[in-house]
Scaffold this motif. Structure first.
Motif, PDB file in Angstrom:
ATOM      1  N   ASN A   1      23.038  77.318 125.235  1.00 39.95           N
ATOM      2  CA  ASN A   1      23.906  76.795 124.181  1.00 39.95           C
ATOM      3  C   ASN A   1      25.298  77.425 124.203  1.00 39.95           C
ATOM      4  O   ASN A   1      26.211  76.927 123.543  1.00 39.95           O
TER       5      ASN A   1
ATOM      6  N   GLU B   1      27.604  74.180 120.316  1.00 39.95           N
ATOM      7  CA  GLU B   1      27.524  72.830 119.754  1.00 39.95           C
ATOM      8  C   GLU B   1      26.183  72.495 119.142  1.00 39.95           C
ATOM      9  O   GLU B   1      26.099  71.596 118.313  1.00 39.95           O
ATOM     10  N   SER B   2      25.139  73.174 119.559  1.00 42.95           N
ATOM     11  CA  SER B   2      23.820  72.738 119.082  1.00 42.95           C
ATOM     12  C   SER B   2      22.840  73.896 119.043  1.00 42.95           C
ATOM     13  O   SER B   2      23.094  74.966 119.600  1.00 42.95           O
TER      14      SER B   2
ATOM     15  N   ILE C   1      30.646  66.059 118.566  1.00 42.03           N
ATOM     16  CA  ILE C   1      29.183  65.922 118.442  1.00 42.03           C
ATOM     17  C   ILE C   1      28.837  64.546 117.876  1.00 42.03           C
ATOM     18  O   ILE C   1      27.930  63.870 118.366  1.00 42.03           O
TER      19      ILE C   1
END
Length: 419
Positions: free
Chosen positions: A251, A260-261, A389
């Motif tokens: 990540n 981002e996640s 995103i």
């Protein structure tokens, strides 16, 4: 439905399908760029990460057709990311490729380059290709002669243009946001160097410089060990039970603060952190590659867990943004790398190395002024990242529906120049 679209092989719709050089020339300090699979991005080739080869070697590889041309479609051919990264080559760039990248040159009388790119980028297509055309367990690779026989169903050219135009509109927005993020991060790094390395902060001309263990520094500033200014792996309690945000090494970016996640995990083992913390890779080669992230994507007051290979850095006498910028600095990273110990290939940073790395603690008013500026930069990076995103989510939802004709675009009117 796709049943009404004729089916072709990739070989039938491409003028050629080849790859780059199978023998890698020697790297040079000053030369021309050669790209491998690691330099491939959804937006094209990352020229900054390419290594250099001599002009003579470059010319030889051009003669071997290892140079992409405008509108070629490039796809990762070898390695862990085989078939995962695909792009349309639109750059005005002289570059040659290694064999880890495949070059597909579309026959534009049959297929639009953009449509081919998105067709290959569709998860359904990728699953079909990975199941049928990847060999090798240790090092996955695509055999081009087999790959040429892969099937593709094609709508009429006008429909292909519309599909490519819709999807590229999302990618153009994502790429523009990505460029803005890069500029913002470069601004933050430049401000850090200007204020805290070169000491050219507002009003610096009115401040006397004095001697210190780090050389001449502004009067009233203090030299500190990193471990006195930054909490290394702070004790953070998370509940033993229940799902918690979980961030892995994958990540983290090698060249950006963005995370981002994350996934969720019912565990409390591993590193523990919150918004405002910096995650610093402790293990080789992740540290050398630049894996470092600034946590600002979690919901308010939510604690998270992550890889045991993170060193969590939290501000003690500085500000969170400055901690991240220090962690990204070349001097800090080199010091950490030199401290690494352990078996070859699994070396890790020794945490006590931060006890003998010195930094300058600014006066409070300077720190406050810096925070007023840089916190807005970090916030804007986060906002743009969130937009990307959302855009990717919509694009990824539309992509398979468009290339399979589940969404009919035959009546769609494109603005002039949209294709």
């Amino acid at each position: 439905m796709t049943s009404r679209w004729p089916e072709y092989t990739l070989k039938e719709v491409c003028l050629c399908i080849t790859d780059g050089a199978h023998k890698s020339p020697k790297s040079v300090d000053v030369g021309l760029p050669m790209a491998s699979v690691k330099d491939l991005t959804p937006f094209g080739i990352n020229i900054e990460s390419c290594r250099k080869i001599s002009e003579q070697d470059f010319k030889e590889l051009v003669r071997q057709n290892c140079q992409p041309k405008l509108d070629d479609v490039l796809i990762a051919k070898d390695g862990a990311t085989a078939l995962d990264t695909v792009c349309e080559f639109k750059q005005n760039l002289d570059v040659v490729l290694l064999s880890s990248v495949a070059i597909l040159r579309p026959d534009t009388k049959k297929i639009i380059p953009g449509f081919l790119r998105y067709y290959l980028d569709c998860n359904t297509t990728r699953e079909y290709l990975k199941n049928g055309f990847i060999t090798g367990a240790a090092i996955p690779r695509v055999v081009l002669e087999d790959f040429k026989r892969a099937k593709i169903k094609l709508p009429p050219l006008p429909t292909q243009r519309k599909i490519a135009a819709i999807l590229s509109a999302y990618d153009d927005l994502i790429e523009n946001n990505t460029r803005r993020i890069k500029i913002l991060e470069e601004m933050a790094q430049a401000l850090y160097r200007e204020w805290f390395v070169h000491f050219r902060f507002p009003g610096h001309d009115k401040v006397q410089m004095v001697d210190s263990p780090l050389g001449r520094i502004p009067e009233g500033w203090e030299v500190k060990k990193v471990s006195d200014a930054i909490i290394i792996n702070p004790k953070t309690k998370v509940p033993k039970q229940g799902m918690k945000p979980f961030i892995t090494m994958d990540n983290l970016s090698t060249n950006s603060m963005i995370i981002e996640s994350y996934n969720y995990k019912d565990s409390n083992s591993g590193s523990k952190f919150k918004n405002g913390d910096t995650l610093f890779a402790r293990i080789t080669p992740c540290l050398e590659n630049g894996k470092t992230g600034f946590v600002q994507l979690l919901p308010d007051d939510v604690l998270a867990i992550g890889s045991t290979e993170f060193i969590v850095l939290r501000s003690k006498t500085l500000i969170p943004e400055l901690v991240y910028l220090i962690a990204r600095s070349e001097a800090f990273r080199e010091h950490a790398i030199k401290s690494m110990s352990g078996a070859t290939g699994r070396q890790r940073v020794r945490e006590n190395c931060f006890d003998n790395f010195l930094i300058v603690q600014p006066e409070e008013n300077i720190l406050r002024q810096f925070h007023d500026i840089v916190s807005l930069i970090f916030e804007n990076v986060h906002i743009l990242s969130c937009k990307n995103i959302s855009l990717r989510s919509i694009r990824d939802l539309l992509l398979p529906k468009l290339v399979s004709c589940e969404i009919d675009v035959s009546e769609l009117k494109l603005e002039e120049g949209a294709d």
